[in-house]
Design a protein around this motif. Structure first.
Motif, PDB file in Angstrom:
ATOM      1  N   LYS A 276      49.368  38.541  45.967  1.00  0.00           N
ATOM      2  CA  LYS A 276      48.084  38.257  45.325  1.00  0.00           C
ATOM      3  C   LYS A 276      47.122  39.423  45.507  1.00  0.00           C
ATOM      4  O   LYS A 276      46.403  39.801  44.565  1.00  0.00           O
ATOM      5  CB  LYS A 276      47.487  36.968  45.903  1.00  0.00           C
ATOM      6  CG  LYS A 276      46.215  36.515  45.214  1.00  0.00           C
ATOM      7  CD  LYS A 276      45.742  35.182  45.782  1.00  0.00           C
ATOM      8  CE  LYS A 276      44.461  34.724  45.082  1.00  0.00           C
ATOM      9  NZ  LYS A 276      43.993  33.419  45.622  1.00  0.00           N
TER      10      LYS A 276
ATOM     11  N   SER B  46      46.957  40.005  36.784  1.00  0.00           N
ATOM     12  CA  SER B  46      47.116  38.656  37.306  1.00  0.00           C
ATOM     13  C   SER B  46      48.348  38.576  38.201  1.00  0.00           C
ATOM     14  O   SER B  46      49.247  39.429  38.125  1.00  0.00           O
ATOM     15  CB  SER B  46      47.267  37.655  36.153  1.00  0.00           C
ATOM     16  OG  SER B  46      48.490  37.880  35.467  1.00  0.00           O
ATOM     17  N   THR B  47      48.379  37.547  39.043  1.00  0.00           N
ATOM     18  CA  THR B  47      49.551  37.353  39.893  1.00  0.00           C
ATOM     19  C   THR B  47      50.791  37.114  39.045  1.00  0.00           C
ATOM     20  O   THR B  47      51.887  37.601  39.360  1.00  0.00           O
ATOM     21  CB  THR B  47      49.335  36.167  40.844  1.00  0.00           C
ATOM     22  OG1 THR B  47      48.139  36.379  41.605  1.00  0.00           O
ATOM     23  CG2 THR B  47      50.507  36.014  41.802  1.00  0.00           C
TER      24      THR B  47
END
Length: 233
Positions: A70, A79-80
């Motif tokens: 993360k 984004s993850t």
């Protein structure tokens, strides 16, 4: 002295993944390719490079175990979910980071030594140039190197990859010795290549990563004199 063949690629990593039995998920090449995006467009290539760079910086700052996916994604500005489209997990991005680190070392050594006329150069000056090229190469990603030393002793797969890289270096050292064997006084060139490679690496690591106990220039000169006395008639 061309070290450009010192390269560890993705198929090599996949081979090690298949052989590694340390408790992590076993990944075949087909499974890996089916789950992970292979960047082909310029935007995707840049995204993966950004993830790699962010990961290396975080591994250097916080350590491998202190960093999570993360945080890597956030530092890369993705984004993850986007992270997982390029990498299976944190371990995978670390292995790619290791490839980047190793290749950058090689490129910097080649760049430094390019154009140097070793044939006509004084032997001590030649060894000093080699030492300086290694120092120059090691100053890239200095903090990452420190984290890598920890990972080498705790992760069998990283150890295997680095040992492969070290073996390339020893072979290149042997290749140099074989260029002019008539000038040498050592009895066993293969053994001598290991002695030289390991001695150079240990002293360069001391110069770059450890507190100095003597003047660096004096240390380089004494190392060069020792190796010349050991090698040449």
């Amino acid at each position: 002295m061309n070290l450009s063949s010192c390269f560890i690629d993705r198929p090599t990593i996949l081979t090690y993944n298949r052989n590694y039995k340390g408790g992590n998920e076993e990944v075949t090449e087909n499974e890996y390719e089916s789950k992970i995006r292979i960047p082909r467009q310029e935007r995707s290539i840049k995204t993966k490079e950004t993830i790699l760079q962010a990961a290396m910086e975080l591994f250097s700052e916080k350590g491998y175990h202190g960093t999570n996916t993360k945080e890597i994604a956030a530092a890369a500005g993705v984004s993850t979910g986007s992270f997982y489209s390029y990498y299976k997990d944190k371990r995978a991005v670390f292995l790619d980071s290791l490839i980047i680190y190793n290749n950058t070392l090689v490129e910097r050594i080649d760049t430094y030594l390019d154009g140097v006329d070793f044939q006509s150069m004084d032997k001590i000056d030649f060894i000093r140039e080699v030492i300086d090229s290694l120092i120059f190469s090691h100053k890239v990603f200095t903090e990452f190197h420190k984290e890598l030393a920890v990972m080498y002793n705790s992760d069998p797969e990283v150890q295997t990859l680095m040992d492969t890289q070290f073996e390339f270096g020893r072979r290149k050292t042997l290749d140099y010795l074989l260029m002019n064997p008539e000038e040498l006084k050592v009895d066993n060139l293969e053994a001598a290549s290991v002695v030289i490679f390991e001695t150079l690496n240990r002293v360069v690591d001391l110069i770059v990563f450890s507190p100095q106990i003597v003047d660096v220039e004096q240390l380089k000169t004494e190392l060069a004199k020792m190796l010349v006395a050991y090698l040449y008639k």
